[in-house]
Design a protein around this motif. Structure first.
Motif, PDB file in Angstrom:
ATOM      1  N   GLU A 119      35.468  52.844  42.333  1.00 49.94           N
ATOM      2  CA  GLU A 119      36.438  51.842  42.784  1.00 49.94           C
ATOM      3  C   GLU A 119      37.838  52.445  42.878  1.00 49.94           C
ATOM      4  OE1 GLU A 119      37.733  47.286  41.702  1.00 49.94           O
ATOM      5  OE2 GLU A 119      37.205  48.651  40.068  1.00 49.94           O
ATOM      6  N   GLU A 127      39.206  43.038  50.202  1.00 46.79           N
ATOM      7  CA  GLU A 127      38.276  42.960  49.066  1.00 46.79           C
ATOM      8  C   GLU A 127      36.815  43.045  49.514  1.00 46.79           C
ATOM      9  OE1 GLU A 127      36.932  42.709  45.169  1.00 46.79           O
ATOM     10  OE2 GLU A 127      38.883  43.244  46.002  1.00 46.79           O
ATOM     11  N   GLN A 131      34.118  45.851  48.291  1.00 44.04           N
ATOM     12  CA  GLN A 131      32.855  45.474  47.655  1.00 44.04           C
ATOM     13  C   GLN A 131      31.663  46.091  48.402  1.00 44.04           C
ATOM     14  OE1 GLN A 131      32.919  44.249  44.678  1.00 44.04           O
ATOM     15  NE2 GLN A 131      33.058  42.018  44.724  1.00 44.04           N
ATOM     16  N   LEU A 152      29.462  44.909  39.306  1.00 45.88           N
ATOM     17  CA  LEU A 152      30.635  44.965  40.190  1.00 45.88           C
ATOM     18  C   LEU A 152      31.890  44.482  39.480  1.00 45.88           C
ATOM     19  CD1 LEU A 152      29.351  43.834  43.693  1.00 45.88           C
ATOM     20  CD2 LEU A 152      30.331  46.037  43.091  1.00 45.88           C
TER      21      LEU A 152
END
Length: 153
Positions: A119, A127, A131, A152
């Motif tokens: 990340e 976003e 993801q 996540l």
């Protein structure tokens, strides 16, 4: 044209015993080497029988070591490990029994820090894109969607 000189059955057995004494190898790897050396099917069968009888080759032991190493050091998920074991000629029964012994939490312990690290180095316009990149990354490492959703950030 094959530049290698003929290898005898005894020489092949000695080479394979030496190789197996140094590290774990699957029966599929041993058979592949013998095919490359041009050994007959009968000679391959006799050598494999001896290697397994004397415990130089044990696919279940090999699979346990392989699975442990791939989870711990390569940070792979179950699917990627299954593919690698298939490529090494490990039977589905052995794969399933060994992989079923691995606790789901082992995969989660590996995946969570892996996703956190990824990340930080992932750039995205929004976003959703971030993801999706993380999901694709985790899937390429062999993790299931259920595991990915649990981890996540």
């Amino acid at each position: 044209m094959n530049n290698q000189k003929e290898i005898t059955e005894q020489q092949a057995l000695n080479k394979l015993m030496t190789l197996c004494a140094r590290s774990e190898h699957s029966s599929g790897e041993m058979l592949q080497k013998m095919r490359l050396w041009g050994l007959s099917d009968e000679a391959q069968a006799r050598i494999m029988e001896r290697l397994t009888k004397e415990k130089f080759v044990d696919d279940e032991r090999y699979t346990r070591a392989f699975v442990n190493d791939k989870i711990k050091y390569n940070q792979w998920g179950r699917r990627k490990i299954e593919q690698a074991l298939w490529a090494k000629g490990i039977s589905r029964d052995i794969q399933k029994s060994v992989l079923d012994e691995v606790d789901e939490e082992e995969y989660i312990k590996v995946l969570r820090p892996l996703l956190k690290s990824k990340e930080r180095s992932t750039s995205a316009r929004n976003e959703f894109e971030r993801q999706m990149k993380l999901i694709r990354f985790a899937q390429s490492r062999g993790f299931s969607m259920e595991q990915i959703e649990r981890c996540l950030p």
